[in-house]
Design an enzyme around this catalytic site. Sequence first.
Site, mmCIF file in Angstrom:
data_model
loop_
_atom_site.group_PDB
_atom_site.id
_atom_site.type_symbol
_atom_site.label_atom_id
_atom_site.label_comp_id
_atom_site.label_asym_id
_atom_site.label_seq_id
_atom_site.Cartn_x
_atom_site.Cartn_y
_atom_site.Cartn_z
ATOM 1 N N THR A 205 0.841 -1.185 0.000
ATOM 2 C CA THR A 205 0.000 0.000 0.000
ATOM 3 C C THR A 205 0.881 1.242 0.000
ATOM 4 O O THR A 205 1.942 1.266 0.629
ATOM 5 C CB THR A 205 -1.027 -0.013 1.156
ATOM 6 O OG1 THR A 205 -1.834 1.168 1.064
ATOM 7 C CG2 THR A 205 -0.379 -0.056 2.529
ATOM 8 N N GLU A 206 0.447 2.244 -0.745
ATOM 9 C CA GLU A 206 1.267 3.436 -0.997
ATOM 10 C C GLU A 206 1.752 4.108 0.275
ATOM 11 O O GLU A 206 2.817 4.729 0.280
ATOM 12 C CB GLU A 206 0.468 4.485 -1.789
ATOM 13 C CG GLU A 206 0.073 4.081 -3.187
ATOM 14 C CD GLU A 206 -1.319 3.476 -3.242
ATOM 15 O OE1 GLU A 206 -1.562 2.463 -2.558
ATOM 16 O OE2 GLU A 206 -2.155 4.028 -3.964
#
Lengths: 223, 223, 235, 235
Positions: free
Chosen positions: A48-49
């Site tokens: 996830t970013e």
Amino acid sequence: MTRKLTNAQIAWRAAQDIADGAYVNLGIGFPEMVAKFQPAGREAIFHTENGILNFGEAPAPGQEDWDLINAGKKAVTLKPGAAFFHHADSFAMVRGGHLDVAILGAYQVAENGDLANWSTGPKGVPAVGGAMDLVHGAQRVAVLTDHVTKDGKPKLVKRCSLPLTGVGVVTRIYTSLAVIDVEDGHFVLREKLPAIPLDELQALTGAELHRPGPITDLTVPEL
Amino acid sequence: MTRKLTNAQIAWRAAQDIADGAYVNLGIGFPEMVAKFQPAGREAIFHTENGILNFGEAPAPGQEDWDLINAGKKAVTLKPGAAFFHHADSFAMVRGGHLDVAILGAYQVAENGDLANWSTGPKGVPAVGGAMDLVHGAQRVAVLTDHVTKDGKPKLVKRCSLPLTGVGVVTRIYTSLAVIDVEDGHFVLREKLPAIPLDELQALTGAELHRPGPITDLTVPEL
Amino acid sequence: MDKTIASTAEAVAPIRDGATVMIGGFGGSGAPIELIHALIDHGPKNLTVINNNAGNGHVGLAALIEQGLVSKLICSFPRSADPKVFTDLYLAGGIELELVPQGTLAERIRAGGAGIPAFYTPTGFGTQLAEGKRIAEFEGRSYVQERWLKADFALIKGELGDPYGNLTYRMAGRNFNPLMAMAAANTIAQVSRIVPAGDIDPEAVITPGIFVQSVIEVPRPAQEEVLNREEAAYP
Amino acid sequence: MDKTIASTAEAVAPIRDGATVMIGGFGGSGAPIELIHALIDHGPKNLTVINNNAGNGHVGLAALIEQGLVSKLICSFPRSADPKVFTDLYLAGGIELELVPQGTLAERIRAGGAGIPAFYTPTGFGTQLAEGKRIAEFEGRSYVQERWLKADFALIKGELGDPYGNLTYRMAGRNFNPLMAMAAANTIAQVSRIVPAGDIDPEAVITPGIFVQSVIEVPRPAQEEVLNREEAAYP
């Protein structure tokens, strides 16, 4: 016979293409459903970013820790072997080509691989997040989408009319009717629902569907 | 009366200008001596290119840990409040302007602030290390040097004849005879040994020594 | 997922003639001596090696060069207490050298790992090492354009590793290792200890496993400095 | 050396009208709510704020905007569960927005901290967000030139801090915080606990103290998400 896949079924189909050991980023919203259909015996590591590798499902209600969230700001949990890192390292993973697959939603996909998924035009507040980064760097950039818009217009088009997220970036499209690759500036039909005749599918698609090879039946379980 | 400072005395003088709480990088070799003359009550935090902040003196012989070394590959120790980091973060500190002072040796310094300290010409094996990075980013770039070469030629010159390390980077020079600032393309004399007459100092310097203000006696203890 | 491999020999077996290989370490700290020695045993030719230095004595990188396996070296500081192997070969014209300022070397490697094809730095402007490079001005100051560096393989040294490839490093042995892990298509890490997934606190991971392809346990790894004080040579 | 400061009010006092302020956090995770609220009490006007988002509800960044202190926002995603404050002001023309892709935002901030004035990225090429920007080709692929981002101040949130300014972070609360610490002239960190120098393992330090100017202890810091579920508002 199934005339149209649900979002869950589209996500299920996309999950079947994720190899064991793949590093995968799932876009906010509908693409997040892919995680729960990962085939048994094949482990995907989700990125996830906002700086987590190897996160897992949502915690039980009341068990949320709001420093442990995904890019959609939803609470998640950790799997053994997880790691935290800052945003620059996180996007080094993305832009540096270290992800195997990025799976995003779409407003439009063009036959040349252009993607439009961040803006429906000048009105309202624009927001882009990590989409423009995610379409670069991942080895495969896949799109999940209904085959047509709510009012029945093609989402797979010759050229995008909406603002672009990236140029020539999409490699495969999983729609509610078919699985289509983008190759050499063309849509190449790989799979379609048996219930949908070819000419009907073509009519719902804004650019020519090429058929250089066999077309497999798109079969997805009831979910 | 002292006719020439020793290297230790030059290092001592440079140490007097380091403020309490300063972040300092000392070049390999002679500049490393600055650390031991840090005035009492003033704490400097030393940075080394290979990824340590707040390291201390060499360990006792036999107590070396060869994963705990400085940029000169000498064993060091840690002070409380130390931190390790990788080379990109280390040079972010340098290039990003986070160091207060970098202190380096020199083959030549020009009146425009150019520094030559990495190569004496095309023969032999060239090696640059971190010098070209260190001259950029630190708030003050100071040089420690004998005032003249071993055969008596000026090291402070109008223009460097040796390959440059950086253009217009030096702010202050501590020599065996004087303390000289580089300002607006000129050498500005601030301090000199009382035993050295002005005309003699000028004769040993390859460019004009400007004197816009008072010149203080350069007084350094026996060390 | 299990990225662990049983032996250094198996780990370096995919490295072919002509490969570009990043090797971690700063001098001897953080240098993966056992992986380098396994690479010597394996014996690919015409390697391009990226390291901060050029080796010391007759072990590790110096031994790799001495065995004639390296045709080009990209480094910042090819001097050491005993740089004889590289020096002799270089002066005889037997090895190519690309000299890069240390901070630029680190940033070029990070850029390779981060998908940044080029960046501007003040370092080297107006010097021989910027000759032929593109110059640009920003806010009145001049900067040199530098390109990313990538490699086919990275040989690195960590302290703890887990089956996902997550790594920690020992003190200043960290140096170039995490950057090279990012910049190589195939990163091979020797670690002092392999621990089960979950044993490394996720907050303490320095290199997330996504950057690592193989992990090999080498307990009590050799330190180049110690080997050289014993005047060791390899093979 | 002692960078600790007694109160958030004292910490934010130097922030003047027109300052550029980076604020850490991704949504509510790692967001320095108490420092933001102290900044609201202090009340400088015409701030340019850099954050990934545009706030949520009526606390933290949303409250800062609601109080009329922010004239420009640089962010990637000004949407949230309740982005009403920003949305209303933006649609009324009361606040300027510079929209930056998230990875480019992170890299621009890192570049500011690392002394890299510009770099090339594939992100945004061919899109509206690259309009007017320099394009260059490397190995046949097109890239957009992006500039560094720096700030006068950074307000960040850590978990442990020591008197030297060394910091750790809590889980994914890390996000933009370590990058902003690098890129601001004056970095102010609130931490859940200040520990004596030496108590943070030097290998566990995420932000070395050189990047931090002030450290304030805020035990049991508020979480934006929790405040918004309670429908809190500030002041």
